[in-house]
Design a protein around this motif. Structure first.
Motif, PDB file in Angstrom:
ATOM      1  N   GLY A 145       0.834  -1.195   0.000  1.00  0.00           N
ATOM      2  CA  GLY A 145       0.000   0.000   0.000  1.00  0.00           C
ATOM      3  C   GLY A 145       0.866   1.241   0.000  1.00  0.00           C
ATOM      4  O   GLY A 145       1.741   1.381   0.857  1.00  0.00           O
ATOM      5  N   LEU A 146       0.645   2.143  -0.966  1.00  0.00           N
ATOM      6  CA  LEU A 146       1.400   3.391  -1.054  1.00  0.00           C
ATOM      7  C   LEU A 146       0.494   4.531  -0.614  1.00  0.00           C
ATOM      8  O   LEU A 146      -0.442   4.900  -1.323  1.00  0.00           O
ATOM      9  CB  LEU A 146       1.898   3.622  -2.481  1.00  0.00           C
ATOM     10  N   ALA A 147       0.773   5.088   0.554  1.00  0.00           N
ATOM     11  CA  ALA A 147      -0.066   6.142   1.134  1.00  0.00           C
ATOM     12  C   ALA A 147       0.547   7.500   0.814  1.00  0.00           C
ATOM     13  O   ALA A 147       1.367   8.025   1.571  1.00  0.00           O
ATOM     14  CB  ALA A 147      -0.196   5.942   2.647  1.00  0.00           C
ATOM     15  N   GLN A 148       0.163   8.079  -0.313  1.00  0.00           N
ATOM     16  CA  GLN A 148       0.764   9.337  -0.772  1.00  0.00           C
ATOM     17  C   GLN A 148       0.025  10.515  -0.132  1.00  0.00           C
ATOM     18  O   GLN A 148      -0.778  11.199  -0.767  1.00  0.00           O
ATOM     19  CB  GLN A 148       0.739   9.400  -2.294  1.00  0.00           C
ATOM     20  N   ILE A 149       0.354  10.771   1.129  1.00  0.00           N
ATOM     21  CA  ILE A 149      -0.383  11.750   1.917  1.00  0.00           C
ATOM     22  C   ILE A 149       0.179  13.158   1.759  1.00  0.00           C
ATOM     23  O   ILE A 149       1.256  13.371   1.221  1.00  0.00           O
ATOM     24  CB  ILE A 149      -0.391  11.350   3.410  1.00  0.00           C
ATOM     25  N   ASN A 150      -0.568  14.123   2.280  1.00  0.00           N
ATOM     26  CA  ASN A 150      -0.194  15.536   2.261  1.00  0.00           C
ATOM     27  C   ASN A 150      -0.072  16.024   3.703  1.00  0.00           C
ATOM     28  O   ASN A 150      -1.021  16.588   4.259  1.00  0.00           O
ATOM     29  CB  ASN A 150      -1.255  16.341   1.500  1.00  0.00           C
ATOM     30  N   PRO A 151       1.072  15.819   4.341  1.00  0.00           N
ATOM     31  CA  PRO A 151       1.239  16.261   5.731  1.00  0.00           C
ATOM     32  C   PRO A 151       1.544  17.757   5.799  1.00  0.00           C
ATOM     33  O   PRO A 151       1.904  18.376   4.795  1.00  0.00           O
ATOM     34  CB  PRO A 151       2.430  15.441   6.220  1.00  0.00           C
ATOM     35  N   ALA A 152       1.400  18.318   6.991  1.00  0.00           N
ATOM     36  CA  ALA A 152       1.703  19.732   7.224  1.00  0.00           C
ATOM     37  C   ALA A 152       2.940  19.846   8.104  1.00  0.00           C
ATOM     38  O   ALA A 152       3.095  19.085   9.066  1.00  0.00           O
ATOM     39  CB  ALA A 152       0.523  20.433   7.885  1.00  0.00           C
ATOM     40  N   VAL A 153       3.810  20.787   7.798  1.00  0.00           N
ATOM     41  CA  VAL A 153       5.049  20.953   8.564  1.00  0.00           C
ATOM     42  C   VAL A 153       4.736  21.258  10.032  1.00  0.00           C
ATOM     43  O   VAL A 153       4.005  22.200  10.333  1.00  0.00           O
ATOM     44  CB  VAL A 153       5.910  22.076   7.963  1.00  0.00           C
ATOM     45  N   GLY A 154       5.272  20.428  10.909  1.00  0.00           N
ATOM     46  CA  GLY A 154       5.160  20.660  12.342  1.00  0.00           C
ATOM     47  C   GLY A 154       3.852  20.231  12.980  1.00  0.00           C
ATOM     48  O   GLY A 154       3.722  20.295  14.209  1.00  0.00           O
ATOM     49  N   ASP A 155       2.894  19.774  12.199  1.00  0.00           N
ATOM     50  CA  ASP A 155       1.609  19.345  12.753  1.00  0.00           C
ATOM     51  C   ASP A 155       1.683  17.862  13.103  1.00  0.00           C
ATOM     52  O   ASP A 155       1.100  17.019  12.430  1.00  0.00           O
ATOM     53  CB  ASP A 155       0.486  19.607  11.745  1.00  0.00           C
ATOM     54  N   PHE A 156       2.407  17.564  14.162  1.00  0.00           N
ATOM     55  CA  PHE A 156       2.641  16.157  14.504  1.00  0.00           C
ATOM     56  C   PHE A 156       1.344  15.427  14.824  1.00  0.00           C
ATOM     57  O   PHE A 156       1.148  14.284  14.409  1.00  0.00           O
ATOM     58  CB  PHE A 156       3.622  16.060  15.677  1.00  0.00           C
ATOM     59  N   ARG A 157       0.458  16.083  15.548  1.00  0.00           N
ATOM     60  CA  ARG A 157      -0.808  15.436  15.897  1.00  0.00           C
ATOM     61  C   ARG A 157      -1.632  15.144  14.644  1.00  0.00           C
ATOM     62  O   ARG A 157      -2.161  14.039  14.472  1.00  0.00           O
ATOM     63  CB  ARG A 157      -1.604  16.318  16.859  1.00  0.00           C
ATOM     64  N   GLY A 158      -1.742  16.133  13.765  1.00  0.00           N
ATOM     65  CA  GLY A 158      -2.515  15.937  12.545  1.00  0.00           C
ATOM     66  C   GLY A 158      -1.885  14.923  11.611  1.00  0.00           C
ATOM     67  O   GLY A 158      -2.580  14.088  11.020  1.00  0.00           O
ATOM     68  N   ASN A 159      -0.568  14.991  11.465  1.00  0.00           N
ATOM     69  CA  ASN A 159       0.121  14.045  10.593  1.00  0.00           C
ATOM     70  C   ASN A 159       0.011  12.626  11.130  1.00  0.00           C
ATOM     71  O   ASN A 159      -0.192  11.670  10.364  1.00  0.00           O
ATOM     72  CB  ASN A 159       1.591  14.433  10.445  1.00  0.00           C
ATOM     73  N   LEU A 160       0.150  12.481  12.451  1.00  0.00           N
ATOM     74  CA  LEU A 160       0.038  11.164  13.066  1.00  0.00           C
ATOM     75  C   LEU A 160      -1.350  10.583  12.815  1.00  0.00           C
ATOM     76  O   LEU A 160      -1.499   9.410  12.459  1.00  0.00           O
ATOM     77  CB  LEU A 160       0.325  11.285  14.564  1.00  0.00           C
ATOM     78  N   SER A 161      -2.364  11.415  12.993  1.00  0.00           N
ATOM     79  CA  SER A 161      -3.742  10.962  12.783  1.00  0.00           C
ATOM     80  C   SER A 161      -3.975  10.546  11.340  1.00  0.00           C
ATOM     81  O   SER A 161      -4.613   9.525  11.058  1.00  0.00           O
ATOM     82  CB  SER A 161      -4.714  12.086  13.170  1.00  0.00           C
ATOM     83  N   LYS A 162      -3.425  11.315  10.390  1.00  0.00           N
ATOM     84  CA  LYS A 162      -3.591  10.999   8.971  1.00  0.00           C
ATOM     85  C   LYS A 162      -2.875   9.686   8.628  1.00  0.00           C
ATOM     86  O   LYS A 162      -3.423   8.845   7.893  1.00  0.00           O
ATOM     87  CB  LYS A 162      -3.040  12.145   8.124  1.00  0.00           C
TER      88      LYS A 162
ATOM     89  N   THR B  67       6.912  14.637   9.970  1.00  0.00           N
ATOM     90  CA  THR B  67       7.269  16.025  10.271  1.00  0.00           C
ATOM     91  C   THR B  67       6.657  17.020   9.304  1.00  0.00           C
ATOM     92  O   THR B  67       6.517  18.205   9.622  1.00  0.00           O
ATOM     93  CB  THR B  67       8.793  16.227  10.213  1.00  0.00           C
ATOM     94  N   GLY B  68       6.280  16.557   8.113  1.00  0.00           N
ATOM     95  CA  GLY B  68       5.969  17.475   7.027  1.00  0.00           C
ATOM     96  C   GLY B  68       7.258  17.878   6.330  1.00  0.00           C
ATOM     97  O   GLY B  68       8.352  17.694   6.852  1.00  0.00           O
ATOM     98  N   CYS B  69       7.129  18.428   5.131  1.00  0.00           N
ATOM     99  CA  CYS B  69       8.317  18.731   4.332  1.00  0.00           C
ATOM    100  C   CYS B  69       8.180  20.096   3.659  1.00  0.00           C
ATOM    101  O   CYS B  69       7.146  20.400   3.107  1.00  0.00           O
ATOM    102  CB  CYS B  69       8.482  17.650   3.279  1.00  0.00           C
ATOM    103  N   HIS B  70       9.208  20.959   3.732  1.00  0.00           N
ATOM    104  CA  HIS B  70      10.476  20.684   4.413  1.00  0.00           C
ATOM    105  C   HIS B  70      10.536  21.545   5.669  1.00  0.00           C
ATOM    106  O   HIS B  70      10.267  22.735   5.606  1.00  0.00           O
ATOM    107  CB  HIS B  70      11.659  20.964   3.480  1.00  0.00           C
ATOM    108  N   PRO B  71      10.929  20.988   6.821  1.00  0.00           N
ATOM    109  CA  PRO B  71      10.930  21.745   8.083  1.00  0.00           C
ATOM    110  C   PRO B  71      11.970  22.861   8.143  1.00  0.00           C
ATOM    111  O   PRO B  71      11.877  23.747   8.999  1.00  0.00           O
ATOM    112  CB  PRO B  71      11.237  20.672   9.140  1.00  0.00           C
ATOM    113  N   ARG B  72      12.993  22.796   7.292  1.00  0.00           N
ATOM    114  CA  ARG B  72      14.045  23.809   7.253  1.00  0.00           C
ATOM    115  C   ARG B  72      14.600  24.089   8.653  1.00  0.00           C
ATOM    116  O   ARG B  72      14.968  23.173   9.368  1.00  0.00           O
ATOM    117  CB  ARG B  72      13.546  25.074   6.550  1.00  0.00           C
ATOM    118  N   ASP B  73      14.662  25.369   9.075  1.00  0.00           N
ATOM    119  CA  ASP B  73      15.363  25.682  10.332  1.00  0.00           C
ATOM    120  C   ASP B  73      14.623  25.250  11.582  1.00  0.00           C
ATOM    121  O   ASP B  73      15.168  25.345  12.685  1.00  0.00           O
ATOM    122  CB  ASP B  73      15.687  27.173  10.394  1.00  0.00           C
ATOM    123  N   LEU B  74      13.396  24.749  11.450  1.00  0.00           N
ATOM    124  CA  LEU B  74      12.763  24.092  12.594  1.00  0.00           C
ATOM    125  C   LEU B  74      13.597  22.896  13.043  1.00  0.00           C
ATOM    126  O   LEU B  74      13.573  22.511  14.216  1.00  0.00           O
ATOM    127  CB  LEU B  74      11.344  23.631  12.238  1.00  0.00           C
TER     128      LEU B  74
END
Length: 220
Positions: free
Chosen positions: A4-21, A45-52
């Motif tokens: 299964g390839l889960a091609q998701i759209n995570p948000a940078v720094g939204d660990f709770r939301g990304n984890l849930s997705k 983590t989302g991409c790209h976190p850069r200086d975070l």
């Protein structure tokens, strides 16, 4: 094996939301009888976190989210892109990693070896490159992991290469008969056609299947 390839759209720094997705897509894949679920590079983590990435609190939050996610993964393994702390010095403080999660724990960590360095991403600023071929065994198949640029240094396809290291050929040398590439490749005009040609050449020349799970959408 059903992948299964889960091609998701995570948000940078939204660990709770990304984890849930990630958890939601994982559960859907399990219901569809997948034997392995693959998520993109830096999915947690989302991409790209850069200086975070220079903030210790960000790395700590990523680690906590990974531990939480691992506890929610069952017997069907998942490959999830994240960051992990480099315990050694000298060197950069972090790795760009893919975690193998199974049976409620982090079973293994694989680190990206060829770091991207161009106008949109400067991974050399943040990450220490991995040094070992990344693979694991599943249902009698040796699965090789080529994170992002690790897939893109075939000497037969690319005339101009920054390094002679070809992680894919090392994986084949380790007996891998399936290559999986979690990626977060930025879109540009013509890239889809170029990437398809690259992977077709790899599959034809090396005689093994290649799965790419790229991130989709945009974080900013």
């Amino acid at each position: 094996m059903k992948v299964g390839l889960a091609q998701i759209n995570p948000a940078v720094g939204d660990f709770r939301g990304n984890l849930s997705k990630i958890q939601s897509f994982y559960q859907d894949a399990v219901k569809q009888d997948c034997d392995l679920v693959v998520f993109p590079e830096l999915a947690l983590t989302g991409c790209h976190p850069r200086d975070l990435l220079l903030r210790r609190a960000f790395a700590a939050a990523a680690n906590k989210a990974l531990e939480t996610l691992a506890r929610r993964i069952g017997k069907v393994p998942a490959l999830v892109g994240t960051i992990t702390v480099n315990p050694n010095s000298p060197g950069r403080c972090l790795f760009n990693s893919v975690a193998l999660l199974r049976n409620g724990s982090v079973e293994a960590l694989f680190h990206k070896r060829l770091l991207a360095s161009h106008d949109t991403v400067d991974e050399d600023r943040y990450f220490e490159p991995g040094t070992e071929a990344a693979f694991f065994d599943l249902q009698g198949t040796r699965v090789g992991i080529a994170i992002g640029e690790d897939l893109c240094n075939d000497a037969d396809f690319w005339e101009d290469r920054r390094t002679a290291l070809d992680p894919v050929q090392e994986l084949i040398g380790q007996g891998c008969n399936l290559i999986i590439s979690p990626a977060a490749s930025v879109w540009s005009l013509g890239k889809e056609k170029l990437r398809r040609a690259m992977i077709e050449a790899m599959v034809r020349d090396d005689g093994l299947p290649v799965f790419v799970c790229n991130m989709v959408g945009s974080a900013d």
